[in-house]
Design an enzyme around this catalytic site. Structure first.
Site, mmCIF file in Angstrom:
data_model
loop_
_atom_site.group_PDB
_atom_site.id
_atom_site.type_symbol
_atom_site.label_atom_id
_atom_site.label_comp_id
_atom_site.label_asym_id
_atom_site.label_seq_id
_atom_site.Cartn_x
_atom_site.Cartn_y
_atom_site.Cartn_z
ATOM 1 N N GLU A 176 0.263 -0.638 -4.816
ATOM 2 C CA GLU A 176 -0.850 0.298 -4.972
ATOM 3 C C GLU A 176 -0.284 1.712 -5.036
ATOM 4 O O GLU A 176 0.582 2.075 -4.238
ATOM 5 C CB GLU A 176 -1.808 0.168 -3.781
ATOM 6 N N ASP A 197 -1.206 6.127 -6.050
ATOM 7 C CA ASP A 197 -2.274 7.119 -5.980
ATOM 8 C C ASP A 197 -2.016 8.273 -6.944
ATOM 9 O O ASP A 197 -1.233 9.179 -6.650
ATOM 10 C CB ASP A 197 -2.365 7.681 -4.559
ATOM 11 N N HIS A 242 0.840 -1.192 0.000
ATOM 12 C CA HIS A 242 0.000 0.000 0.000
ATOM 13 C C HIS A 242 0.880 1.249 0.000
ATOM 14 O O HIS A 242 1.635 1.482 0.940
ATOM 15 C CB HIS A 242 -0.911 -0.025 1.231
ATOM 16 N N HIS A 249 -0.703 10.481 -2.327
ATOM 17 C CA HIS A 249 -1.977 10.034 -1.758
ATOM 18 C C HIS A 249 -2.911 11.179 -1.396
ATOM 19 O O HIS A 249 -4.085 11.189 -1.778
ATOM 20 C CB HIS A 249 -1.749 9.172 -0.513
#
Length: 321
Positions: free
Chosen positions: A97, A99, A69, A112
């Site tokens: 992951e 963003d 993440h 993020h």
């Protein structure tokens, strides 16, 4: 220290960027991490979209996976930093992951938050800064200390990941049309999962390219049926369930050949005792989940290694060099 003009020029060329980026990342690392960089790097060897679908297809002999993440090394390194991804991949066979967000001049960077204060040396909203201004900022580590790393663009992350791993691209504020164009322009179809919060989002991409794969939010049977009714093939889907669910939903998705992803960040990654955290990761996998999305990705991988089958049809996708 700002990046010299000639370096920025060379990085503007795609082929040169692919050659120089790993070298640039190596020299930008603190001395304490150079030793880790000399270790063999893990790779997920996915040659094309057919292989990507096969990699994520649920099979009884599946190998449990870990998705980092925002990079998955929150306790030691800046999130969403190229060097963080590189360091994590040298420690474990992960995918990541990321963003994507828009700057003032509509460039897409990987960050993020909508604001800069928590993760960079900037202040205020990202959309009030141009890409050139964002380039001057430094990323902060988890303790708020400025590092030597900067905010990467989505193209830089794609270039880094190509041939190494898979990117799971969250939605944030980038329009679906723009994200689709970036994926196609960079020929990234064979190593990306696109986050789909509702079936309509997946339908948009699927109508344009039948091969694109999705991390689909399926937290209950009703949502599972909604994706089915939308006509998205199950071979194109990895199911994101959030927190652990009733095993019945796992079984229903597995019967469709769909892997199940659980997010450990809000609860399990925050358990203070390391062994208790390890036990929680193992319990989630043992209960039927296939993928952990974790802020402690390397630690989670070490915890569940004992649950990975020695012989599996998925072994062919795991390489190291």
């Amino acid at each position: 220290m700002s990046v010299p003009i000639f370096i920025r020029y060379m990085f503007s060329d795609i082929s040169m960027r692919r050659f120089l980026l790993p070298l640039f990342l190596w020299f930008s690392l603190p001395l304490s991490e150079i030793k880790a960089q000399n270790e063999r790097i893990h790779q997920l060897e996915i040659a094309n979209v057919k292989a990507l679908k096969a990699f994520f297809k649920y099979t009884p002999d599946r190998i449990p996976l870990i998705c980092g993440h925002r990079g998955g090394l929150k306790s030691t390194s800046p999130e969403n930093a190229l060097a963080t991804f590189e360091l994590a991949l040298r420690k474990a066979p992960l995918f990541f992951e990321i963003d994507p967000r828009l700057t003032k001049d509509s460039a897409v960077v990987i960050l993020h938050d909508a604001t800069l204060d928590r993760t960079t040396t900037g202040t205020g909203k990202l959309v009030d800064y141009t890409l050139e201004e964002v380039r001057k900022l430094k990323l902060k580590d988890s303790k708020g200390n400025a590092t030597s790393y900067r905010v990467p663009t989505i193209e830089e992350v794609i270039d880094w990941a190509r041939g190494k791993t898979i990117l799971m691209i969250d939605k944030k504020d980038v329009p679906v049309e723009m994200l689709y164009e970036i994926i196609k322009k960079n020929k990234a179809e064979s190593f990306v999962l696109i986050s789909s919060y509702k079936p309509e989002e997946a339908v948009y991409y699927h109508q344009k390219d039948k091969n694109l794969m999705f991390e689909a939010f399926i937290k209950n049977e009703k949502q599972m049926q909604a994706y089915e009714q939308a006509g998205i093939p199950w071979e194109n889907i990895v199911a994101y369930l959030g927190q652990p669910k009733d095993k019945k939903l796992y079984d229903q998705l597995h019967q469709k050949g769909v892997m199940v992803m659980i997010y450990t960040g809000p609860v399990y990654d925050k358990i203070k005792d390391k062994e208790q955290r390890a036990n929680s990761y193992r319990e989630i996998i043992s209960s039927g989940a296939d993928i952990l999305l974790s802020d402690r990705a390397v630690e989670a991988y070490e915890a569940i290694k004992e649950l990975m089958p020695l012989k599996s049809s998925k072994r062919k996708f795991f390489k190291s060099r």
